[in-house]
Structure formats: C-alpha cells, structure tokens
Design a protein around this motif. Structure first.
Motif, PDB file in Angstrom:
ATOM      1  N   ARG A  12       0.819  -1.223   0.000  1.00  0.00           N
ATOM      2  CA  ARG A  12       0.000   0.000   0.000  1.00  0.00           C
ATOM      3  C   ARG A  12       0.846   1.264   0.000  1.00  0.00           C
ATOM      4  NH1 ARG A  12      -2.826  -2.941   4.003  1.00  0.00           N
ATOM      5  NH2 ARG A  12      -1.862  -1.642   5.600  1.00  0.00           N
ATOM      6  N   ARG A  13       2.102   1.156   0.411  1.00  0.00           N
ATOM      7  CA  ARG A  13       2.918   2.351   0.597  1.00  0.00           C
ATOM      8  C   ARG A  13       4.127   2.452  -0.334  1.00  0.00           C
ATOM      9  NH1 ARG A  13       0.145   1.014   4.834  1.00  0.00           N
ATOM     10  NH2 ARG A  13      -0.723   2.617   6.176  1.00  0.00           N
ATOM     11  N   VAL A  14       4.237   1.546  -1.285  1.00  0.00           N
ATOM     12  CA  VAL A  14       5.355   1.594  -2.234  1.00  0.00           C
ATOM     13  C   VAL A  14       5.343   2.941  -2.933  1.00  0.00           C
ATOM     14  CG1 VAL A  14       6.234   0.642  -4.393  1.00  0.00           C
ATOM     15  CG2 VAL A  14       5.498  -0.881  -2.585  1.00  0.00           C
ATOM     16  N   GLY A  15       6.480   3.587  -2.943  1.00  0.00           N
ATOM     17  CA  GLY A  15       6.608   4.876  -3.603  1.00  0.00           C
ATOM     18  C   GLY A  15       6.294   6.068  -2.722  1.00  0.00           C
ATOM     19  N   THR A  16       5.769   5.822  -1.532  1.00  0.00           N
ATOM     20  CA  THR A  16       5.432   6.937  -0.651  1.00  0.00           C
ATOM     21  C   THR A  16       6.341   6.999   0.571  1.00  0.00           C
ATOM     22  OG1 THR A  16       3.804   5.683   0.631  1.00  0.00           O
ATOM     23  CG2 THR A  16       3.001   6.812  -1.343  1.00  0.00           C
ATOM     24  N   MET A  17       7.048   5.909   0.836  1.00  0.00           N
ATOM     25  CA  MET A  17       7.925   5.842   2.012  1.00  0.00           C
ATOM     26  C   MET A  17       9.235   5.176   1.612  1.00  0.00           C
ATOM     27  SD  MET A  17       5.163   4.483   4.829  1.00  0.00           S
ATOM     28  CE  MET A  17       6.197   4.755   6.256  1.00  0.00           C
ATOM     29  N   SER A  18      10.282   5.485   2.345  1.00  0.00           N
ATOM     30  CA  SER A  18      11.568   4.848   2.074  1.00  0.00           C
ATOM     31  C   SER A  18      11.558   3.407   2.584  1.00  0.00           C
ATOM     32  CB  SER A  18      12.696   5.615   2.767  1.00  0.00           C
ATOM     33  OG  SER A  18      12.630   5.450   4.172  1.00  0.00           O
ATOM     34  N   VAL A  19      12.468   2.608   2.042  1.00  0.00           N
ATOM     35  CA  VAL A  19      12.612   1.228   2.491  1.00  0.00           C
ATOM     36  C   VAL A  19      12.955   1.206   3.977  1.00  0.00           C
ATOM     37  CG1 VAL A  19      14.030  -0.850   2.267  1.00  0.00           C
ATOM     38  CG2 VAL A  19      13.220   0.326   0.226  1.00  0.00           C
ATOM     39  N   ARG A  20      13.826   2.103   4.397  1.00  0.00           N
ATOM     40  CA  ARG A  20      14.207   2.150   5.810  1.00  0.00           C
ATOM     41  C   ARG A  20      12.996   2.442   6.700  1.00  0.00           C
ATOM     42  NH1 ARG A  20      18.687   1.907   8.299  1.00  0.00           N
ATOM     43  NH2 ARG A  20      19.935   2.258   6.453  1.00  0.00           N
ATOM     44  N   ASP A  25       8.728   0.579  10.410  1.00  0.00           N
ATOM     45  CA  ASP A  25       7.298   0.470  10.709  1.00  0.00           C
ATOM     46  C   ASP A  25       6.844  -0.983  10.842  1.00  0.00           C
ATOM     47  OD1 ASP A  25       7.203   3.213  10.591  1.00  0.00           O
ATOM     48  OD2 ASP A  25       5.995   3.309   8.761  1.00  0.00           O
ATOM     49  N   THR A  26       7.402  -1.869  10.024  1.00  0.00           N
ATOM     50  CA  THR A  26       6.954  -3.257  10.026  1.00  0.00           C
ATOM     51  C   THR A  26       7.740  -4.148  10.980  1.00  0.00           C
ATOM     52  OG1 THR A  26       8.427  -3.830   8.190  1.00  0.00           O
ATOM     53  CG2 THR A  26       6.162  -3.129   7.626  1.00  0.00           C
ATOM     54  N   GLY A  27       8.960  -3.736  11.320  1.00  0.00           N
ATOM     55  CA  GLY A  27       9.794  -4.565  12.181  1.00  0.00           C
ATOM     56  C   GLY A  27      10.599  -5.601  11.421  1.00  0.00           C
ATOM     57  N   TRP A  28      10.563  -5.563  10.103  1.00  0.00           N
ATOM     58  CA  TRP A  28      11.323  -6.495   9.274  1.00  0.00           C
ATOM     59  C   TRP A  28      12.627  -5.831   8.845  1.00  0.00           C
ATOM     60  CZ3 TRP A  28       9.901 -11.554   7.960  1.00  0.00           C
ATOM     61  CH2 TRP A  28       8.668 -11.953   8.470  1.00  0.00           C
ATOM     62  N   SER A  29      13.572  -6.637   8.361  1.00  0.00           N
ATOM     63  CA  SER A  29      14.876  -6.104   7.968  1.00  0.00           C
ATOM     64  C   SER A  29      14.765  -5.277   6.694  1.00  0.00           C
ATOM     65  CB  SER A  29      15.878  -7.242   7.736  1.00  0.00           C
ATOM     66  OG  SER A  29      15.575  -7.938   6.534  1.00  0.00           O
ATOM     67  N   VAL A  30      15.726  -4.382   6.513  1.00  0.00           N
ATOM     68  CA  VAL A  30      15.772  -3.538   5.317  1.00  0.00           C
ATOM     69  C   VAL A  30      15.868  -4.410   4.060  1.00  0.00           C
ATOM     70  CG1 VAL A  30      17.145  -1.804   4.087  1.00  0.00           C
ATOM     71  CG2 VAL A  30      16.712  -1.540   6.532  1.00  0.00           C
ATOM     72  N   GLY A  31      16.674  -5.462   4.119  1.00  0.00           N
ATOM     73  CA  GLY A  31      16.821  -6.355   2.968  1.00  0.00           C
ATOM     74  C   GLY A  31      15.521  -7.044   2.600  1.00  0.00           C
TER      75      GLY A  31
END
Length: 55
Positions: A12-20, A25-31
């Motif tokens: 839902r947020r692709v393109g609106t927030m950075s990967v970091r 926000d999700t608690g998952w790794s950057v990779g």
C-alpha cells in the motif's frame, strides 16, 4: 507485524515511504523489505505493459 500484514502494509505504501521507514514500521529487515518493495513494483507494472498494434 506478521508477514502477511507487513506485505500488505508495504504494497500500500510503495513509492510513498523509504525502504528504511517501511522496515522500521513493520519490524522487518531492510533487505527483506527491499525485496517486497521490488515484488510490489513488479506486480504493479505487470498489468500496464503497452499492447502492440497488429496491422
């Protein structure tokens, strides 16, 4: 958040927030998040390929 929730949140947020930020926000790794972002982008563009005219 669990995997299903994280995937939905990211898609839902692709393109609106950075990967970091998505990772924070999700608690998952950057990779892991970077791979999900790439998947979401590929899915979003899969249906928008131009159709070639046949003469």
């Amino acid at each position: 958040m669990n995997e299903a929730e994280a995937r939905a949140y990211i898609s839902r947020r692709v393109g609106t927030m950075s990967v970091r930020q998505l990772a924070e926000d999700t608690g998952w790794s950057v990779g892991w998040v970077a791979m999900r972002v790439q998947e979401a982008r590929e899915q979003n563009t899969a249906g928008s390929e131009p159709v070639e005219a046949v003469a």
